[in-house]
Design a protein around this motif. Structure first.
Motif, PDB file in Angstrom:
ATOM      1  N   GLU A  92       0.723  -1.174   0.182  1.00 32.21           N
ATOM      2  CA  GLU A  92       0.064   0.372  -0.102  1.00 32.21           C
ATOM      3  C   GLU A  92       1.011   1.053   0.080  1.00 32.21           C
ATOM      4  OE1 GLU A  92      -2.501   0.966   3.516  1.00 32.21           O
ATOM      5  OE2 GLU A  92      -3.412   2.078   2.471  1.00 32.21           O
ATOM      6  N   ALA A  93       1.060   2.410  -1.320  1.00 29.44           N
ATOM      7  CA  ALA A  93       1.762   3.407  -0.884  1.00 29.44           C
ATOM      8  C   ALA A  93       0.624   4.381   0.360  1.00 29.44           C
ATOM      9  CB  ALA A  93       1.030   3.748  -2.553  1.00 29.44           C
ATOM     10  N   LEU A  94       1.694   4.598   1.133  1.00 31.30           N
ATOM     11  CA  LEU A  94       1.787   5.727   2.028  1.00 31.30           C
ATOM     12  C   LEU A  94       1.767   7.045   2.501  1.00 31.30           C
ATOM     13  CD1 LEU A  94       1.299   2.936   4.748  1.00 31.30           C
ATOM     14  CD2 LEU A  94      -0.915   4.038   3.960  1.00 31.30           C
TER      15      LEU A  94
ATOM     16  N   LEU B 170      -6.909  21.284  -1.674  1.00 33.18           N
ATOM     17  CA  LEU B 170      -5.921  20.458  -1.505  1.00 33.18           C
ATOM     18  C   LEU B 170      -5.987  19.279  -2.078  1.00 33.18           C
ATOM     19  CD1 LEU B 170      -3.554  22.925   0.370  1.00 33.18           C
ATOM     20  CD2 LEU B 170      -3.421  22.883  -2.215  1.00 33.18           C
ATOM     21  N   ILE B 171      -7.087  17.710  -1.146  1.00 34.66           N
ATOM     22  CA  ILE B 171      -6.440  16.759  -1.755  1.00 34.66           C
ATOM     23  C   ILE B 171      -6.706  16.298  -3.476  1.00 34.66           C
ATOM     24  CG2 ILE B 171      -8.717  15.790  -1.745  1.00 34.66           C
ATOM     25  CD1 ILE B 171      -6.121  14.043  -0.073  1.00 34.66           C
ATOM     26  N   VAL B 172      -6.658  17.506  -4.352  1.00 29.84           N
ATOM     27  CA  VAL B 172      -7.133  17.051  -5.956  1.00 29.84           C
ATOM     28  C   VAL B 172      -5.793  17.051  -6.294  1.00 29.84           C
ATOM     29  CG1 VAL B 172      -8.194  17.565  -8.029  1.00 29.84           C
ATOM     30  CG2 VAL B 172      -9.847  17.309  -6.033  1.00 29.84           C
TER      31      VAL B 172
ATOM     32  N   VAL C 166      -3.411   2.145  -3.389  1.00 26.60           N
ATOM     33  CA  VAL C 166      -3.155   3.477  -3.766  1.00 26.60           C
ATOM     34  C   VAL C 166      -4.665   4.413  -2.665  1.00 26.60           C
ATOM     35  CG1 VAL C 166      -2.732   6.184  -4.365  1.00 26.60           C
ATOM     36  CG2 VAL C 166      -1.857   3.833  -5.548  1.00 26.60           C
ATOM     37  N   ASN C 167      -4.808   5.388  -1.764  1.00 31.54           N
ATOM     38  CA  ASN C 167      -5.378   5.378  -1.388  1.00 31.54           C
ATOM     39  C   ASN C 167      -5.699   6.657  -2.427  1.00 31.54           C
ATOM     40  OD1 ASN C 167      -6.274   4.117   1.774  1.00 31.54           O
ATOM     41  ND2 ASN C 167      -3.416   5.064   1.586  1.00 31.54           N
ATOM     42  N   VAL C 168      -7.157   6.680  -2.250  1.00 29.35           N
ATOM     43  CA  VAL C 168      -8.259   7.732  -2.839  1.00 29.35           C
ATOM     44  C   VAL C 168      -9.053   8.556  -2.372  1.00 29.35           C
ATOM     45  CG1 VAL C 168      -9.716   8.521  -5.089  1.00 29.35           C
ATOM     46  CG2 VAL C 168      -7.451   6.432  -5.609  1.00 29.35           C
TER      47      VAL C 168
ATOM     48  N   GLU D 250      -6.442  -5.149   7.976  1.00 26.88           N
ATOM     49  CA  GLU D 250      -4.965  -4.424   7.772  1.00 26.88           C
ATOM     50  C   GLU D 250      -5.081  -4.068   9.194  1.00 26.88           C
ATOM     51  OE1 GLU D 250      -6.138  -0.295   6.826  1.00 26.88           O
ATOM     52  OE2 GLU D 250      -8.178  -0.618   7.234  1.00 26.88           O
ATOM     53  N   GLY D 251      -3.649  -3.757  10.189  1.00 29.82           N
ATOM     54  CA  GLY D 251      -3.206  -2.777  11.264  1.00 29.82           C
ATOM     55  C   GLY D 251      -2.776  -4.642  12.213  1.00 29.82           C
ATOM     56  N   VAL D 252      -2.228  -5.345  11.204  1.00 25.32           N
ATOM     57  CA  VAL D 252      -2.023  -6.396  12.169  1.00 25.32           C
ATOM     58  C   VAL D 252      -0.579  -6.518  12.483  1.00 25.32           C
ATOM     59  CG1 VAL D 252      -1.660  -9.450  11.948  1.00 25.32           C
ATOM     60  CG2 VAL D 252      -2.742  -7.834  10.573  1.00 25.32           C
TER      61      VAL D 252
ATOM     62  N   GLN E 175      -2.720  -7.429   6.427  1.00 23.24           N
ATOM     63  CA  GLN E 175      -1.063  -6.386   6.597  1.00 23.24           C
ATOM     64  C   GLN E 175      -1.061  -5.306   7.586  1.00 23.24           C
ATOM     65  OE1 GLN E 175      -2.747  -3.177   4.010  1.00 23.24           O
ATOM     66  NE2 GLN E 175      -1.098  -1.420   4.498  1.00 23.24           N
ATOM     67  N   GLY E 176       0.142  -5.408   7.298  1.00 20.04           N
ATOM     68  CA  GLY E 176       0.297  -4.385   9.638  1.00 20.04           C
ATOM     69  C   GLY E 176       1.636  -4.425   9.987  1.00 20.04           C
ATOM     70  N   PHE E 177       1.567  -4.445  11.386  1.00 26.21           N
ATOM     71  CA  PHE E 177       3.491  -3.807  11.541  1.00 26.21           C
ATOM     72  C   PHE E 177       4.170  -5.325  11.736  1.00 26.21           C
ATOM     73  CE2 PHE E 177       2.098   0.320  13.401  1.00 26.21           C
ATOM     74  CZ  PHE E 177       2.127   1.326  11.996  1.00 26.21           C
TER      75      PHE E 177
HETATM   76  N1  LIG Z   1      -6.226  10.031   0.806  1.00 29.27           N
HETATM   77  C1  LIG Z   1      -5.285   9.431   1.721  1.00 29.27           C
HETATM   78  N2  LIG Z   1      -4.781   9.105   2.301  1.00 29.27           N
HETATM   79  C2  LIG Z   1      -3.576   8.506   2.537  1.00 29.27           C
HETATM   80  C3  LIG Z   1      -2.567   8.838   2.398  1.00 29.27           C
HETATM   81  N3  LIG Z   1      -1.640   8.012   2.355  1.00 29.27           N
HETATM   82  C4  LIG Z   1      -2.507   7.222   3.898  1.00 29.27           C
HETATM   83  N4  LIG Z   1      -3.611   8.487   3.756  1.00 29.27           N
HETATM   84  C5  LIG Z   1      -4.091   7.904   5.107  1.00 29.27           C
HETATM   85  O1  LIG Z   1      -3.548   8.663   6.158  1.00 29.27           O
HETATM   86  C6  LIG Z   1      -3.991   7.630   7.168  1.00 29.27           C
HETATM   87  C7  LIG Z   1      -3.251   7.709   7.617  1.00 29.27           C
HETATM   88  O2  LIG Z   1      -2.534   6.705   6.712  1.00 29.27           O
HETATM   89  P1  LIG Z   1      -0.761   6.484   7.545  1.00 29.27           P
HETATM   90  O3  LIG Z   1      -0.840   7.453   8.692  1.00 29.27           O
HETATM   91  O4  LIG Z   1       0.317   6.299   6.698  1.00 29.27           O
HETATM   92  O5  LIG Z   1      -1.063   5.289   8.405  1.00 29.27           O
HETATM   93  C8  LIG Z   1      -1.397   3.840   7.482  1.00 29.27           C
HETATM   94  C9  LIG Z   1       0.042   3.128   7.525  1.00 29.27           C
HETATM   95  O6  LIG Z   1       1.162   3.268   8.697  1.00 29.27           O
HETATM   96  C10 LIG Z   1      -0.965   2.667   9.815  1.00 29.27           C
HETATM   97  N5  LIG Z   1      -0.454   1.204  10.123  1.00 29.27           N
HETATM   98  C11 LIG Z   1      -0.370  -0.314   8.941  1.00 29.27           C
HETATM   99  N6  LIG Z   1       0.303  -1.085   9.533  1.00 29.27           N
HETATM  100  C12 LIG Z   1      -0.348  -0.661  10.612  1.00 29.27           C
HETATM  101  C13 LIG Z   1      -0.436  -1.319  12.630  1.00 29.27           C
HETATM  102  O7  LIG Z   1      -0.050  -2.090  12.341  1.00 29.27           O
HETATM  103  N7  LIG Z   1      -0.716  -0.781  13.331  1.00 29.27           N
HETATM  104  C14 LIG Z   1      -1.032   0.043  13.204  1.00 29.27           C
HETATM  105  N8  LIG Z   1      -1.689   1.465  14.049  1.00 29.27           N
HETATM  106  N9  LIG Z   1      -1.355   1.102  12.137  1.00 29.27           N
HETATM  107  C15 LIG Z   1      -0.855   0.484  11.199  1.00 29.27           C
HETATM  108  O8  LIG Z   1      -2.468   2.606   8.675  1.00 29.27           O
HETATM  109  C16 LIG Z   1      -2.523   3.432   7.688  1.00 29.27           C
HETATM  110  C17 LIG Z   1      -2.884   2.416   6.609  1.00 29.27           C
HETATM  111  O9  LIG Z   1      -4.722   2.550   6.666  1.00 29.27           O
HETATM  112  P2  LIG Z   1      -5.527   2.289   5.434  1.00 29.27           P
HETATM  113  O10 LIG Z   1      -5.280   3.525   4.603  1.00 29.27           O
HETATM  114  O11 LIG Z   1      -6.743   2.326   6.137  1.00 29.27           O
HETATM  115  O12 LIG Z   1      -4.816   1.083   5.174  1.00 29.27           O
HETATM  116  C18 LIG Z   1      -4.876   6.293   6.768  1.00 29.27           C
HETATM  117  O13 LIG Z   1      -6.339   6.656   6.738  1.00 29.27           O
HETATM  118  C19 LIG Z   1      -4.443   6.431   5.413  1.00 29.27           C
HETATM  119  O14 LIG Z   1      -5.728   6.008   4.447  1.00 29.27           O
HETATM  120  C20 LIG Z   1      -2.951   8.577   0.624  1.00 29.27           C
HETATM  121  O15 LIG Z   1      -2.027   8.772  -0.489  1.00 29.27           O
HETATM  122  N10 LIG Z   1      -3.684   9.758   0.053  1.00 29.27           N
END
Ligand SMILES: Nc1nc2c(ncn2[C@@H]2O[C@H](COP(=O)(O)O[C@H]3[C@@H](O)[C@H](n4cnc5c(=O)[nH]c(N)nc54)O[C@@H]3COP(=O)(O)O)[C@@H](O)[C@H]2O)c(=O)[nH]1
Length: 787
Positions: free
Chosen positions: A565-567, A592-594, A624-626, A744-746, A764-766
């Protein structure tokens, strides 16, 4: 007359005539060499030609007598010779003083002849016998006659010379007078010719002028006819309108269009213009009169829009006229009036579209901002307060989604009516969009405390009004609002910030349990300021490339990496790394998100294309998060297609993660957009599943292939039975819908084991890896396995 003289005379006349006529036409100046011409004057009157012929006749006769006397020297013949001599002498005597200059030549010739005759006469005398007495006497007499003839001839010659001299003198005088006469005549001729010429020229000029005048008249007539035709055919009326000093008015000229516009004929108003005034709508009449009066006083152009009363609906007329002060003090306007009803209607429509919400008819954001700006400008600092009430319906999205848009629209319209009914006519009720309304109250009070009380009273009234049940399509429905209030006065110059304050207060009301109102707390001001600062920082971040992407692995049940996942990450130059949770919401609200989302998509696609080049990563997908706002953007599909094209990434490897909140609005359009991208091979995953409201009916229609269990359920899945049930239900739902489910968040093996045991297929998770800037840093084995 001798030929030479005739020729000279003719030449002179021809020359003189030619010179005069040339002079008459102004081509040459008359110049006549008089001295040459005068010599050819008709001297023949002085030329006694006939006298010489008489002389020669006398000589012939003398010659004959001589020959006869020589041949037959008889007395008779001598007598005849004597007579011939006598006759010649007589004629000579008579003619002395008669011959002119030219006669001298004739006389010479005669004398030469005479000398020859006399010589022969001497010869004859010498040859005669001296005894013939009579003959001798005769000869004696002849000698005397001969001498006399000789002397006469000398005298005649002398006289001829004198005569010739006199004639020369008189001829000179004649020449002079003739020259003068000729010069005079020439000058006169010249003058006359000049005069004639001038006269001819003026006649010609007059004729030309006359022709021009006639042509000008014809042109003018044609022009007038043409102008009248144009004036009568242009839509509207062209006119001259006069107001006399005594107050009378008239239309000296009006084109035929006056009939259609004012229902009167040009003839009717030629002397009395009041009929036109009477046709003007009574509500506009005074205004028209006043503006005309002003134009007459200032002599400035008159420009006025007014209505003409009609039975059906009034006609809007736009009139323009320029005034001119007449000699008698009256004012004459030259003008044009035409029907602008259609323009007015179009203008109204444009204004309506530009400044009003098409659904409720309330002012839109643009008009609200404009009125707010005016209100602030009109206030004197600290003297009057106004208030902004930001109103958001608490459960509108649920209603809209479950009951459909029409239902939601009805609700919005009824809310609008109730809001309008709750405030004074001078206040503004606006709809910003969706279920957001703003009420602007002006001139509440001078003191802030009283203003707060007044605004609160209106707020309570609105709460009460919007809490009453609604009847929509025969069904009763309940809706509640959350209201945020902020006061303003002239000191507040930033209208955007005012709205932010009211918005923040509204969120406070929401957080306070909804269906309530909250005043903006000055303590929130710091938050407002921080928001504003962050917004401008975000803009700068975009410009200066302060964003980057991190990648978090996604695995299958066997621990093999299937993708990432791209973050988004923001490396702030002063504040360091700022997590998305701190700026994504603001980026959404500010729009600005656009552009930020565009950057993310472009970067992610380039990364996918780069991975495709390496064996270890070629099979990976990239999620990619949209955001909702980004997806709703009309160009979103084109944006994705463009990013794929430019990078060369495989659409089959791109996965877009959407949130449930997206489904609260216009599902049809969302499905259409997703379908178009799906057809290209792009996949969809529904993020944070379980946290929002999702209609199963819609879920079935969406071309998604994955549900992501929100990490809040995963976190407590082992400790909270509810979360465990939710997680299991989502997994079951996914299976029943034919969708894969990703947790997610495993973070722990136990979570992984639990979820895996209950059928979850993707993780997906840490536990598997923190998001990292590069795949190589994630620590995957060559086979792509983690852990
Ligand atoms: N529109 C967009 N939204 C975006 C983009 N990039 C990120 N985001 C959204 O921001 C929210 C926070 O994201 P982030 O701080 O990057 O957190 C992500 C992970 O780091 C976190 N994660 C993953 N694994 C774990 C875990 O085991 N424990 C824990 N506490 N956190 C963890 O989760 C976030 C990813 O979540 P998700 O997107 O829901 O899969 C978040 O809502 C992002 O979506 C962007 O480019 N565009």
């Amino acid at each position: 007359m001798p030929r030479v003289i005739q020729v000279w005379r003719r030449r002179f006349y021809v020359l003189a005539l030619l010179a005069l006529s040339l002079s008459a036409v102004g081509m040459v100046q008359l110049w006549v060499n008089v001295s040459r011409i005068e010599a050819a004057l008709p001297l023949t009157s002085l030329y006694r030609e006939r006298d010489f012929s008489a002389f020669f006749h006398d000589l012939t006769r003398l010659e004959a007598a001589l020959q006869l006397a020589a041949a037959v020297p008889t007395e008779k013949n001598y007598a005849a010779l004597d007579f011939a001599l006598d006759l010649a002498a007589l004629r000579q005597r008579d003619n002395i003083g008669v011959y002119g200059e030219s006669g001298v030549e004739g006389l010479d010739a005669f004398n030469r002849e005479l000398a020859a005759v006399l010589a022969r006469l001497d010869t004859l005398s010498a040859s005669q016998p001296p005894d013939s007495a009579g003959l001798s006497a005769e000869l004696e007499r002849m000698s005397a006659l001969r001498r006399e003839l000789q002397s006469l001839n000398d005298a005649l010659f002398q006289s001829s010379m004198e005569q010739a001299s006199r004639q020369r003198t008189s001829l000179g005088e004649l020449r002079q007078s003739m020259s003068a006469l000729i010069v005079l005549l020439g000058a006169f001729g010249l003058g006359l010719a000049g005069l004639l010429l001038r006269q001819q020229r003026s006649i010609r000029a007059l004729e030309q002028r006359d022709g021009e005048l006639r042509a000008g008249e014809a042109v003018q007539r044609e022009l007038r006819e043409r102008l009248e035709k144009i004036a009568d055919n242009v839509p509207g009326v062209i006119y001259q309108y006069r107001q006399s000093v005594d107050g009378r008015s008239a239309y000296p000229y009006a084109s035929q269009g006056i009939r259609a516009l004012f229902g009167v004929s040009p003839e009717e108003v030629r002397r009395d213009g009041n009929k036109v005034l009477a046709a003007i709508h009574p509500e506009d009449r005074e205004r028209v009169k006043e503006s005309l009066l002003l134009s007459a006083q200032t002599l400035q152009p008159w420009n006025c829009e007014y209505r003409v009363a009609r039975q059906e609906s009034p006609v809007w007329v736009s009139a323009y006229a320029t005034p001119q002060l007449e000699g008698d003090g009256s004012v004459l306007w030259h003008g044009y009036a035409h029907d602008v009803s259609r323009h007015k209607a179009a203008e109204d429509e444009i204004r309506q579209l530009a400044f009003y919400d098409p659904l409720t008819g309330l002012p839109n954001r643009r008009l609200l901002m404009d009125r707010l700006r005016h209100a602030l400008a009109g206030h004197v600092r600290g003297q009057r307060h106004g208030a902004l009430l930001f109103i958001d319906l608490d459960n509108f999205k649920t209603l809209n989604d479950t009951q459909g848009h029409e239902y939601g629209d009805h609700l919005l319209c009824q809310v609008a009516e109730r809001l309008v009914a709750s405030v004074r006519g001078a206040d503004t009720v606006a709809r910003l969009g969706g279920d957001e309304f703003v009420v602007m109250l002006e001139d509440l009070s001078a003191g802030a405390r009283e203003a707060v009380a007044a605004a609160e009273a209106v707020g309570d009234k609105i709460l009460l009004a919007l809490n009453s049940p609604y009847t929509i399509a025969g069904r009763e429905f309940h809706s509640t609002p959350s209201i945020g209030i902020t006061l303003f006065d002239a000191a507040d110059q930033h209208i955007d910030e005012l709205l932010k304050r009211a918005d923040l207060a509204m969120y406070q009301a929401k957080e306070a349990g909804r269906n309530t109102l909250r005043f903006f707390d000055p303590a929130m001001q710091a938050e407002v300021a921080a928001y504003s600062a962050l917004e401008s920082d975000l803009r700068q971040a975009l410009r200066e490339g302060q964003f980057l992407l991190h990648y978090q692995p996604q695995l299958d049940r066997g621990g093999k990496a299937t993708g990432a996942e791209a973050l988004l990450r923001w490396h702030h130059p002063v504040r360091g790394n700022i997590p998305p949770s701190e700026f994504i919401a603001l980026a959404e609200r500010s729009g600005l998100i656009v552009p930020i989302g565009r950057w993310v998509l472009e970067t992610a696609c380039r990364q996918l294309a780069a991975w495709a080049q390496l064996p270890d990563t070629a099979q990976l997908t990239l999620a990619v998060n949209v955001s909702v706002r980004q997806f709703r953007h009309p160009d979103f599909v084109d944006l994705v297609v463009g990013a794929l094209d430019r990078s060369g990434a495989d659409p089959l490897r791109l996965k877009l993660e959407l949130t449930e909140s997206l489904l609260l609005d216009d599902v049809e359009e969302i499905v259409a957009k997703m379908t178009r991208l799906k057809q290209l091979g792009v996949g969809f995953s529904l993020d944070d599943f379980g946290t929002g409201y999702s209609s199963l009916a819609y879920l079935k229609r969406l071309p998604i292939e994955q549900l992501k269990i929100d990490r809040s359920f995963v976190r407590d899945v082992l400790t909270d039975p509810n979360d465990a049930v939710i997680a299991r239900t989502i997994i079951a739902l996914g299976q029943s819908l034919g969708l894969s489910v990703m947790a997610e968040g495993v973070e722990t093996e136990a979570q992984y084991a639990f979820l895996s045991r209950h059928g979850c297929e993707a993780f997906q998770g840490f536990l598997f890896g923190q998001p990292k800037a590069e795949w190589s840093l994630l620590g995957a084995s060559p086979a792509g396995s983690f852990g």
